[in-house]
Scaffold this motif. Structure first.
Motif, PDB file in Angstrom:
ATOM      1  N   LEU A 184       9.559 -60.700  34.672  1.00 44.15           N
ATOM      2  CA  LEU A 184       9.902 -61.766  33.753  1.00 44.15           C
ATOM      3  C   LEU A 184       9.349 -61.371  32.385  1.00 44.15           C
ATOM      4  CD1 LEU A 184       8.929 -64.882  35.934  1.00 44.15           C
ATOM      5  CD2 LEU A 184      10.842 -63.277  36.200  1.00 44.15           C
ATOM      6  N   VAL A 185      10.191 -61.381  31.361  1.00 40.54           N
ATOM      7  CA  VAL A 185       9.806 -60.869  30.054  1.00 40.54           C
ATOM      8  C   VAL A 185      10.059 -61.930  28.983  1.00 40.54           C
ATOM      9  CG1 VAL A 185      10.123 -59.015  28.356  1.00 40.54           C
ATOM     10  CG2 VAL A 185      10.490 -58.548  30.793  1.00 40.54           C
ATOM     11  N   GLU A 186       9.060 -62.134  28.121  1.00 38.80           N
ATOM     12  CA  GLU A 186       9.233 -62.927  26.907  1.00 38.80           C
ATOM     13  C   GLU A 186       8.876 -62.037  25.728  1.00 38.80           C
ATOM     14  OE1 GLU A 186       8.001 -67.252  26.306  1.00 38.80           O
ATOM     15  OE2 GLU A 186       6.509 -66.201  25.070  1.00 38.80           O
ATOM     16  N   SER A 187       9.777 -61.943  24.757  1.00 43.51           N
ATOM     17  CA  SER A 187       9.595 -60.960  23.706  1.00 43.51           C
ATOM     18  C   SER A 187       9.999 -61.521  22.352  1.00 43.51           C
ATOM     19  CB  SER A 187      10.453 -59.723  24.018  1.00 43.51           C
ATOM     20  OG  SER A 187      10.517 -58.849  22.926  1.00 43.51           O
ATOM     21  N   PRO A 188       9.313 -61.082  21.272  1.00 40.51           N
ATOM     22  CA  PRO A 188       9.834 -61.389  19.937  1.00 40.51           C
ATOM     23  C   PRO A 188      11.105 -60.589  19.690  1.00 40.51           C
ATOM     24  CG  PRO A 188       8.004 -59.855  19.775  1.00 40.51           C
ATOM     25  CD  PRO A 188       8.097 -60.263  21.223  1.00 40.51           C
ATOM     26  N   LEU A 189      11.910 -61.014  18.725  1.00 40.48           N
ATOM     27  CA  LEU A 189      13.163 -60.316  18.445  1.00 40.48           C
ATOM     28  C   LEU A 189      12.937 -59.048  17.631  1.00 40.48           C
ATOM     29  CD1 LEU A 189      15.618 -63.246  17.623  1.00 40.48           C
ATOM     30  CD2 LEU A 189      15.034 -62.226  19.816  1.00 40.48           C
ATOM     31  N   ASP A 190      11.823 -58.978  16.923  1.00 43.74           N
ATOM     32  CA  ASP A 190      11.536 -57.799  16.106  1.00 43.74           C
ATOM     33  C   ASP A 190      10.025 -57.743  15.859  1.00 43.74           C
ATOM     34  OD1 ASP A 190      10.963 -59.621  13.999  1.00 43.74           O
ATOM     35  OD2 ASP A 190      13.057 -59.594  13.366  1.00 43.74           O
ATOM     36  N   ILE A 191       9.607 -56.858  14.970  1.00 44.51           N
ATOM     37  CA  ILE A 191       8.168 -56.665  14.711  1.00 44.51           C
ATOM     38  C   ILE A 191       7.777 -57.127  13.309  1.00 44.51           C
ATOM     39  CG2 ILE A 191       7.974 -54.772  16.373  1.00 44.51           C
ATOM     40  CD1 ILE A 191       8.071 -52.821  13.986  1.00 44.51           C
ATOM     41  N   ARG A 192       8.621 -57.929  12.668  1.00 45.76           N
ATOM     42  CA  ARG A 192       8.368 -58.345  11.280  1.00 45.76           C
ATOM     43  C   ARG A 192       6.985 -58.973  11.119  1.00 45.76           C
ATOM     44  NH1 ARG A 192      12.750 -58.690   7.863  1.00 45.76           N
ATOM     45  NH2 ARG A 192      11.699 -60.240   6.593  1.00 45.76           N
ATOM     46  N   ALA A 193       6.705 -59.982  11.913  1.00 47.96           N
ATOM     47  CA  ALA A 193       5.449 -60.724  11.743  1.00 47.96           C
ATOM     48  C   ALA A 193       4.244 -59.826  11.980  1.00 47.96           C
ATOM     49  CB  ALA A 193       5.419 -61.918  12.687  1.00 47.96           C
ATOM     50  N   ALA A 194       4.305 -59.001  13.036  1.00 46.89           N
ATOM     51  CA  ALA A 194       3.165 -58.134  13.361  1.00 46.89           C
ATOM     52  C   ALA A 194       2.917 -57.115  12.258  1.00 46.89           C
ATOM     53  CB  ALA A 194       3.412 -57.427  14.690  1.00 46.89           C
ATOM     54  N   MET A 195       3.977 -56.500  11.731  1.00 45.35           N
ATOM     55  CA  MET A 195       3.795 -55.473  10.710  1.00 45.35           C
ATOM     56  C   MET A 195       3.351 -56.088   9.382  1.00 45.35           C
ATOM     57  SD  MET A 195       4.071 -52.614  12.142  1.00 45.35           S
ATOM     58  CE  MET A 195       3.794 -51.739  10.607  1.00 45.35           C
TER      59      MET A 195
END
Length: 687
Positions: free
Chosen positions: A390-401
């Motif tokens: 079961l996976v929950e993921s952000p759509l991209d890495i914008r916030a982290a970067m």
């Protein structure tokens, strides 16, 4: 000569001097040649380093981007972190490129290599494996014996030192630690731990080489040693940056795997029987956790039976079903029960507190997936024959970067041969949160119009027609016969991979052609590449490859065709005449029914944007450039690219995709394509 800017600092001048015809690089290497594109890129990176700002640079094949970022980074005389896409590229940087540049520049910098804990031998788990491991076959027994012998002499504990050790070996998980089973400072082998030694060396080094997965694993888990390292670094370089977003997305989310639960149950049983036999019913507790995990896998699979490979299911297809919810609740209850039992014996042995934390963490994840997901994330279920994830993921890495870029002033360098098909490199910069970064595109110095041809057959079955794989195989067989092998067939799906591979074998056998067909999955990637090179007379060591020795190999020059899917689209370097034809079965659009793709499309459409042009075509352009990049690797290479998808010739977006490729000369007919390959073969035989 690269133009100087009026505000250039001393670093740019030092870079210009290093890359000059009589500079440090030329003095260290008699084969060095000054290249304007390389110097342009290096100076742009030097300016970004001096200004402590981000730069996104696309550098075509042959520019020499590795030296272009290493030289200014080392001359800047600060701490440097280099992250690349794979462990093999890490090794290449650390063992070859960095020492060469360091020595050429005469910079007394200390280098360190840092990988994830799964790359290092765990002495404690090796001892456990000696005593209690059940090995599946004699090959695993031999592998464990080799590891035991090597463990006596290795300094780094990096399993990459062991030539011929298959990455898929079942022994590797037995002799390495994971975040789940590491005992930390309570481990009896802690003082001699290879992981901790590598982290200490990284913290003391001037230049540290990591990989993208490790970088994001630390952002998510704060336990790889990067949390202490990153704030002290002046320059951060991401090579092969086109893989950064997907690497980040895979680590910044949350995953609950039934295999994790089963592994936990087995570790709990082993520790319970060894250290606390009779204090709890460990067998029953482990069996209950394993049953709950297997029930969840069945509920997640639903009506699916005989699953081959891994299937991605939409979250909404299962989330509302009573049996799925009940299975998640039952797993949560069993994990909580196990956590309570482990807490009660926490004082008995150091294994138990760590196991209790694992149980509590897994239970927390089950509760997460019982709730509604937050906006801005996507969920899905990966199903294989062995497990459900079961996976929950952000759509991209914008916030982290963005968080990292704003944390402290430093230079951030992002580079790759393929980062988009527009001047702003928006395919990469937008999902990475780098909209305001400087961008630069430096073209390849290779003479593509003279050395390469591209053929797109117009009269060809469409990719969704049943005749398409057979037609690809038929055309690839003709091309390989004309080229004497020397051909890669790159497919977009594993299903097409098998169909085309089988059809090629049948055709070569029917026509009596001594061309071997090598298909991804038949052997490890490295072995397939060694075999391909050997079939074309390339000098390569097969001593540890697992194939027959040179005496029993067919004569060089009889040729081979390698059929590969995603893993062969990039990171493969075959310079020279061994590879002169690359066939791509169809345009590499993202799968529209992939849950992550669907979520990204919904977001674009909600913003009033054209998802097909801005996402599907942009993704295809980058992937196509990657696949085509296998063909021409040096200034003297020549070859033919074939895209077996008539849409590229007749649809409006086909012009955009062709424009994204290097400027190869187009040929209009199959006979022209075959004639070009015959010409290359004849000229090669005459040299």
């Amino acid at each position: 000569m690269t133009d100087r800017h009026p505000d250039d600092g001393p670093l740019v001048q030092a870079v210009l001097d290093a890359f000059s015809a009589d500079g440090a690089l030329a003095q260290a290497d008699p084969h060095y040649r000054e290249r304007a594109a390389q110097t342009e890129l290096a100076c742009a990176i030097a300016r970004a380093v001096e200004a402590r700002r981000p730069i996104v640079a696309e550098a075509g094949t042959g520019v020499g981007k590795t030296y272009a970022y290493l030289v200014p980074a080392l001359l800047a005389d600060g701490r440097v972190l280099v992250s690349t896409a794979t462990k093999s590229l890490q090794d290449q940087l650390f063992l070859r490129d960095l020492p060469h540049v360091r020595d050429a520049l005469q910079m007394p910098v200390q280098l360190a290599l840092l990988k994830g804990r799964g790359s290092y031998l765990c002495l404690h788990r090796l001892q456990q494996a000696r005593q209690s491991a059940t090995l599946p076959d004699r090959f695993a027994v031999r592998a464990l014996a080799r590891i035991e012998e090597w463990a006596q002499s290795t300094r780094s504990g990096d399993l990459a030192e062991l030539e011929g050790l298959d990455d898929r070996s079942p022994v590797i998980p037995l002799v390495t630690s994971s975040r789940d089973n590491c005992l930390g400072s309570d481990c009896p082998s802690y003082r001699s731990c290879h992981v901790m030694k590598a982290r200490r060396e990284a913290l003391a080094a001037d230049v540290v080489v990591v990989n993208h997965h490790l970088f994001f694993a630390d952002l998510a888990l704060r336990e790889t040693g990067m949390a202490e390292l990153l704030p002290s670094v002046d320059v951060v370089i991401f090579d092969e940056a086109h893989q950064l977003t997907e690497a980040g997305v895979s680590f910044l989310g949350t995953t609950l795997g039934t295999a994790q639960v089963i592994d936990f149950g087995r570790d709990m049983l082993a520790a319970g029987l060894q250290h606390a036999r009779g204090l709890r019913s460990w067998s029953e507790l482990a069996a209950a956790c394993e049953k709950a995990a297997r029930d969840l896998r069945l509920a997640a699979a639903g009506p699916l039976r005989d699953v081959r490979g891994t299937l991605k299911l939409r979250w909404q297809d299962r989330a509302g079903r009573a049996e799925f919810v009940q299975a998640l609740c039952a797993l949560n209850e069993q994990l909580r029960t196990a956590a309570e039992a482990l807490e009660a014996v926490a004082e008995v042995a150091p294994d138990f507190p760590r196991l209790q934390e694992r149980a509590a963490e897994l239970a927390s994840r089950t509760r997460l997936f019982l709730k509604e997901g937050d906006p801005g994330v996507v969920r899905w279920i990966d199903i294989s024959a062995q497990q459900a994830r079961l996976v929950e993921s952000p759509l991209d890495i914008r916030a982290a970067m963005r968080e990292q870029l704003e944390a402290s002033p430093k230079a951030w360098i992002f580079t790759s041969a393929t980062l988009g098909d527009d001047e702003r490199l928006s395919w990469f910069t937008e999902p990475a949160g780098l909209d305001d970064a400087q961008t630069l595109r430096v073209g390849s110095p290779f003479d593509y119009p003279a050395h390469a041809r591209v053929y797109v057959p117009r009269q060809f079955p469409k990719p969704n027609e049943s005749a398409h794989p057979g037609a690809v195989a038929a055309l690839a067989a003709k091309l390989a016969a004309a080229a004497g092998g020397r051909t890669f067939v790159l497919t977009t799906t594993l299903r097409a991979l098998q169909q085309i591979g089988e059809a090629l074998r049948e055709r070569f056998e029917a026509e009596g052609l001594p061309i071997e067909v090598l298909v991804q999955g038949a052997a490890p990637k490295r072995q397939l590449m060694q075999r391909f090179l050997e079939r074309h007379g390339a000098a390569v060591s097969l001593a540890t490859s697992g194939w027959p020795g040179p005496a029993s190999l067919p004569a060089a020059g009889q040729g081979a065709v390698l059929v590969g899917s995603q893993t062969f689209w990039e990171g493969i370097d075959v310079p020279g005449e061994a590879l002169q034809c690359v066939v791509i079965d169809k345009l590499p659009f993202p799968p529209p029914n992939d849950p992550l793709v669907e979520a990204r499309v919904r977001r674009l459409e909600s913003e009033g944007r054209n998802a097909f042009n801005e996402y599907f075509v942009a993704e295809a352009a980058v992937a196509l450039k990657q696949g085509a990049g296998r063909l021409i690797r040096t200034e003297s290479d020549r070859g033919l690219l074939v895209v077996c998808d008539p849409r590229m010739a007749v649809m409006g977006y086909g012009r955009r995709l062709l424009a994204a490729l290097p400027p190869m000369r187009r040929v209009a007919t199959e006979e022209e394509a075959l004639s070009w390959l015959r010409q290359l073969r004849e000229e090669g035989a005459g040299t």
